[in-house]
Design an enzyme around this catalytic site. Structure first.
Site, PDB file in Angstrom:
ATOM      1  N   ARG A 225     -54.349   3.327 -20.811  1.00 58.01           N
ATOM      2  CA  ARG A 225     -53.234   3.132 -19.879  1.00 58.01           C
ATOM      3  C   ARG A 225     -53.190   1.654 -19.495  1.00 58.01           C
ATOM      4  O   ARG A 225     -54.253   1.014 -19.354  1.00 58.01           O
ATOM      5  CB  ARG A 225     -53.399   3.973 -18.616  1.00 58.01           C
ATOM      6  CG  ARG A 225     -53.158   5.473 -18.818  1.00 58.01           C
ATOM      7  CD  ARG A 225     -51.695   5.822 -19.104  1.00 58.01           C
ATOM      8  NE  ARG A 225     -51.474   7.245 -19.239  1.00 58.01           N
ATOM      9  CZ  ARG A 225     -51.393   7.906 -20.405  1.00 58.01           C
ATOM     10  NH1 ARG A 225     -51.522   7.253 -21.549  1.00 58.01           N
ATOM     11  NH2 ARG A 225     -51.168   9.199 -20.426  1.00 58.01           N
ATOM     12  N   HIS A 273     -46.509   1.984 -26.705  1.00 59.38           N
ATOM     13  CA  HIS A 273     -47.118   3.273 -26.334  1.00 59.38           C
ATOM     14  C   HIS A 273     -46.901   4.284 -27.474  1.00 59.38           C
ATOM     15  O   HIS A 273     -46.365   5.375 -27.267  1.00 59.38           O
ATOM     16  CB  HIS A 273     -46.538   3.810 -25.010  1.00 59.38           C
ATOM     17  CG  HIS A 273     -47.429   4.836 -24.363  1.00 59.38           C
ATOM     18  ND1 HIS A 273     -47.616   4.927 -23.016  1.00 59.38           N
ATOM     19  CD2 HIS A 273     -48.200   5.822 -24.904  1.00 59.38           C
ATOM     20  CE1 HIS A 273     -48.441   5.919 -22.736  1.00 59.38           C
ATOM     21  NE2 HIS A 273     -48.817   6.484 -23.880  1.00 59.38           N
TER      22      HIS A 273
END
Ligand code: NAP
Ligand code: GLV
Length: 310
Positions: A225, A273
């Site tokens: 993350r 991502h």
């Protein structure tokens, strides 16, 4: 029993089809067309869903994340009180992440940044040969994803260490845990791979102090993350040459604004991502299994530990 699906519009049909392929009579409702709120007993959601909205369903018995991570569901206001949360653990999610890690470890190990630059400038110059048994890899997080990546890297002949919350024993991987273990590992890491969940304990863990512990000329991979990395500290370490390169898949915020320095930084490799995306057909069996357990009262699989935060 009805199941509420909520994700970006382009993924909704695939999710619905994957669940119906296994259970054709399942009552699937696509958000925002939830119908009678009292019918909804399970919700399968991605980060796009507002957790306050879930409080509309008085009979909700289970919330399932559409990914491995659950930080987007647990952050305040969090799921409705008393509703358990399950996440996904999946062979394709794991293998795709390991591919991304191998791609970027090998990119840095095999001096790909330097050779691409040389090609641009038509320079024929053989750099000192990389030596696999001396390139030390450190993996933060030894769960479903980090554990697999660590073992595959060890299988290629790299010396691999890993760090987890609780003590672990993984063949071929030197395992550390706790604050002291982290510092020891960082000091012996030439390529650091972050595969931790984002929790209050791991937020900002890759900060200036952590980067300073790593040897000069080391590399960072982050596909966990964006919140794990303190961007200003990483940019400063890249600019000073202390960190020689970074491969980043996750950011704060996402999408990363076009003005962000990572986009044009010569030592930064970016992906949007995309390291490991959930394939609905692959994860549908565990979702259906957990829906079955709502009826039988058996313990859910891949249940999140609220106290640990992942
Ligand atoms: P997991 O199976 O829950 O593993 C988490 C690992 O982190 C475990 O080894 C755990 O230790 C360790 N850990 C957690 N908190 C810690 C702490 N405070 N100190 C030290 N170690 C700690 O999770 P996973 O399935 O491997 O997924 C990891 C993360 O990858 C997800 O949470 C998600 O954010 C990210 N992800 C990203 C993508 C992408 O496309 N970029 C895709 C999927 C997942 P223990 O073993 O002791 O529990
Ligand atoms: C993706 O980021 C996931 O958590 O599965």
């Amino acid at each position: 029993m009805a199941v509420l699906l909520s994700t970006k519009a382009s993924a909704m049909a695939d999710w619905r089809a994957a669940l119906l392929a296994l259970q054709p009579d399942l009552d699937v409702r696509l958000f925002p067309e939830a119908g009678n709120p009292e019918d909804i007993e399970a919700a399968v959601c991605w980060s796009t869903h507002d957790m306050m909205e879930l409080r509309r369903y008085p009979n909700l018995k289970l919330l399932i994340s559409m990914g491995a991570g659950v930080d987007h569901l647990l952050r305040p206001p969090g799921p409705p009180p008393g509703v358990p949360v399950a996440r996904l653990v999946d062979v394709l999610l794991t293998s795709a992440m390991t591919e991304w890690v191998l791609l970027n470890v090998l990119r840095f190990h095999r001096q790909d940044l330097e050779y691409r630059q040389q090609q641009k400038e038509r320079i024929w110059d053989e750099l000192p040969a990389p030596v696999t048994p001396t390139r030390r890899i450190g993996v933060l997080g030894l769960g479903a994803l980090g554990g697999d990546a660590a073992q595959k890297l060890a299988g290629l002949g790299f010396p691999v260490s890993g760090w987890s919350r609780r003590a672990k024993d993984i063949p071929g991987v030197t395992c550390y845990h706790g604050d002291a273990g982290l510092n020891t590992m960082l000091e012996k890491t030439d390529i650091l791979v972050c595969l931790l969940p984002l929790t209050p304990e791991t937020h900002g863990i890759i900060n200036g102090r952590a980067l300073a512990r790593m040897p000069r000329g080391s590399y960072l991979l982050n596909s966990a993350r964006g919140g794990h990395v303190v961007d200003a500290a990483l940019l400063s370490a890249l600019d000073s040459g202390h960190i020689a390169g970074a491969a980043l898949d996750v950011f704060v915020p996402e999408p990363l604004p076009p003005s962000h320095p990572y986009w044009t930084h010569p030592k930064v490799i970016m992906t949007p991502h995309a390291a490991s995306a959930t394939i609905p057909a692959s994860v549908a069996p565990q979702v259906i299994e957990n829906l079955r357990r709502i009826k039988t009262g058996e313990p859910f699989i891949n249940l999140v530990d609220f106290a640990a935060g992942y």
